[in-house]
Write a protein that holds these residues in place. Structure first.
Motif: not given
Length: 595
Positions: A420-447
């Motif tokens: 959640p946002d309460e965890a802080g900006k850096d923690s949120v961004i770290d998790a988002l980057v990990a998910n985005v990198e996995a999505m790009i690697k899998a070439d997912r066609k999601i909005t």
């Protein structure tokens, strides 16, 4: 009975009429003979067939169709010969004045019925459809009481041309055959035959009476009638192009052949009826037998004596003999030239708009995998850090959170919880980057991924770090389609913003001026038929079959076809192989669609 118009045409032959002033006229068949004690017998003119049934609703139009696409080689050759005659244009102007033009116009308008949406609307519809198919402006159409089956076109400098059809011809022909006639006449206008037709009319109607001009007229007359016979063959081709079966939307050349054979029978039927038909015999006439008759004529004329007799028969005619025209159109209907034109009409005319995939269709896959994806992956952290807390990025994060929650529930590999946002900006961004990198690697066609990537790429395009790459054949195709009135759209799994960035910043400049809109996965995924149905509802055509979809992906092609779209599969370097016996037509360049 109303008096026959000046140069009143007889399709094959006609009564002897007194000579009258004339302007630019094109006739279906031979003009009637004109008796004269002081001059040679003038020749005839023309007319031509094309048809359509009342149920015809989606004919193939060819907005990029040019007259030279179907012009007969003899027409081209003899036109060049006429143009090489010095002073011919000046002669025509000297012999044809405004008074004779006005006489001809008033004579036809005053004794005929003008066809309009409120007057004989079905005939108006046939003409309008034929004009659309040939990519030419529809002239006025008049129906004139006359027992001689014929039709002709009148074109006067600076005034709208018009077609006149005799009532006896309407009685003789079926609706499809009557449209063939109208298309033949439109062929003369499409090919700019009017100027030479005018000269021929002048010469055969009165040039011999001009003092000192008889010898010149004799020379020009022979040249002009040689050209007239060739022009008829061109306009028979125009008729054939218009007569298309609306129930056949070919996806292969074998289907094209079915359509070709159906069309040529209609055109030949008109020629047969003009040669020896009447309403009471029409249903007993046989096209195959008439073609066999044409072959017999060729055989009889193959020896030296027959060749001489045939030339003597035809040299003073403005039209080829009906059997010769039937044989010509039958042969052309089976030619590769005709198949190529039909393919063009069916791909670009029948389909009133084009929808394009990007990756593997307009742009190399390598541009996406080696340029766009790495840029987004390498800059996702930088982008989120710089824009965190903005309204746009908050929307991006909300979409990503929802997608990650779904992925975690479904056990998708690479998905990690986003705190959640309460965890802080850096923690949120770290998790988002990990998910985005996995999505790009899998070439997912999601909005959610595509929307964020578009925002990241925007920075790259605006900073000139990225340039959109398209295949060399794409820009000229987009330009030509746009100029021809064919609307072109993009449908990609990338966001609409990303699509606009790619086509707005290409190595060829801004290509968005040739595009009408962009679709992304917010309307549905590209492998669902429903998505293409939504596109059809958005682009403003009457039927899904009026949309041509180009993609490199078999599953997308299948979904689009299921929704009723016409489909071509793009074969480009680096594209994935297609399944065997996939059943779709393929292209290697957009230039193949333009030919």
């Amino acid at each position: 009975m109303a008096a026959s118009p000046a140069c009143a045409p007889g399709l094959i032959s006609g009564p002897t009429l007194p000579p009258q002033p004339v302007t630019f006229r094109c006739y279906w068949a031979q003009k009637p003979s004109y008796a004269s004690s002081t001059s040679r017998r003038p020749r005839r003119r023309r007319f031509v067939p094309v048809a359509a049934a009342s149920t015809r609703t989606s004919p193939a139009a060819a907005r990029g169709l040019d007259a030279d696409d179907f012009r007969h080689p003899l027409d081209k050759q003899n036109t060049l010969l006429l143009r090489a005659i010095p002073g011919l244009n000046d002669i025509g102007k000297a012999l044809l004045g405004p008074v004779s033009e006005q006489v001809m116009v008033l004579q036809n308008i005053g004794t005929s019925v003008l066809v309009s949406p409120n007057q004989l609307p079905y005939l108006h519809q046939l003409l309008a459809e034929a004009a659309t198919l040939l990519n030419t402006e529809a002239p006025d159409l008049y129906i004139r009481q006359n027992p001689v089956p014929n039709a002709y076109t009148l074109a006067i400098n600076g005034k709208k041309p018009f077609i006149v059809v005799h009532t006896s011809l309407v009685e003789l022909l079926t609706p499809k055959e009557l449209q063939a006639v109208l298309a033949h006449e439109l062929g003369h206008l499409k090919c700019d035959h009017g100027v030479w037709l005018t000269f021929a009319n002048i010469l055969t109607m009165g040039a011999y009476t001009v003092p000192g001009f008889g010898m010149v007229a004799g020379f020009l007359e022979e040249q002009l009638y040689r050209w007239l016979r060739a022009a008829e063959l061109t306009c028979d081709r125009a008729a054939l192009l218009v007569v298309q079966d609306p129930k056949v939307h070919p996806a292969s050349l074998c289907h094209h052949l079915i359509l070709i054979l159906h069309c040529q029978e209609v055109v030949i039927s008109v020629l047969m009826k003009l040669a020896g038909g009447c309403p009471s015999l029409a249903d007993q006439l046989n096209v195959d037998a008439f073609l066999e008759q044409a072959r017999s004529y060729d055989k009889a004329a193959s020896n030296p004596v027959g060749w001489y007799i045939r030339n003597a028969q035809t040299r003073e005619l403005s039209h080829p003999l009906p059997v010769m025209r039937a044989r010509e159109i039958d042969e052309w209907s089976r030619s590769q030239e005709y198949k190529t034109i039909m393919q063009k009409m069916l791909q670009l005319g029948l389909n009133r708009c084009v929808v394009l995939d990007i990756e593997g269709t307009t742009s190399p896959i390598s541009f996406v995998t080696d340029v766009l994806f790495p840029y987004a992956r390498d800059n996702v952290r930088k982008h989120l850090d710089a824009t965190y807390g903005t309204h746009e990025t908050n929307d991006d994060i909300a979409l990503l959170r929802a997608q990650v929650e779904q992925d975690l529930a479904e056990g998708v590999a690479g998905a990690v919880p986003v705190p959640p946002d309460e965890a802080g900006k850096d923690s949120v961004i770290d998790a988002l980057v990990a998910n985005v990198e996995a999505m790009i690697k899998a070439d997912r066609k999601i909005t959610s991924l595509k929307q964020l990537q578009g925002h990241i790429w925007r920075t790259g395009f605006e900073g000139q770090e990225i340039k959109g790459v398209v295949f060399d054949d794409v820009p000229p195709a987009l330009e030509k389609w746009h100029a021809s009135g064919i609307k072109t759209y993009i449908y990609s799994s990338g966001s609409r913003e990303a699509q606009r960035l790619i086509f707005g910043n290409t190595t060829y400049g801004d290509l968005r001026k040739h595009l009408c809109g962009f679709f992304d996965t917010t309307i549905g995924t590209k492998r669902e038929a429903r998505s293409y149905y939504e596109i059809w509802l958005s682009v403003g055509v009457d039927r899904p079959s009026q949309i041509l979809f180009l993609t490199d992906v078999y599953q997308e092609a299948t979904a689009a076809q299921a929704a009723g779209l016409e489909v071509l599969i793009s074969i480009r370097p680096g594209n994935a192989p297609l399944p065997e016996n996939h059943g779709f037509e393929t292209i290697k360049s957009f230039a193949e669609i333009l030919t």
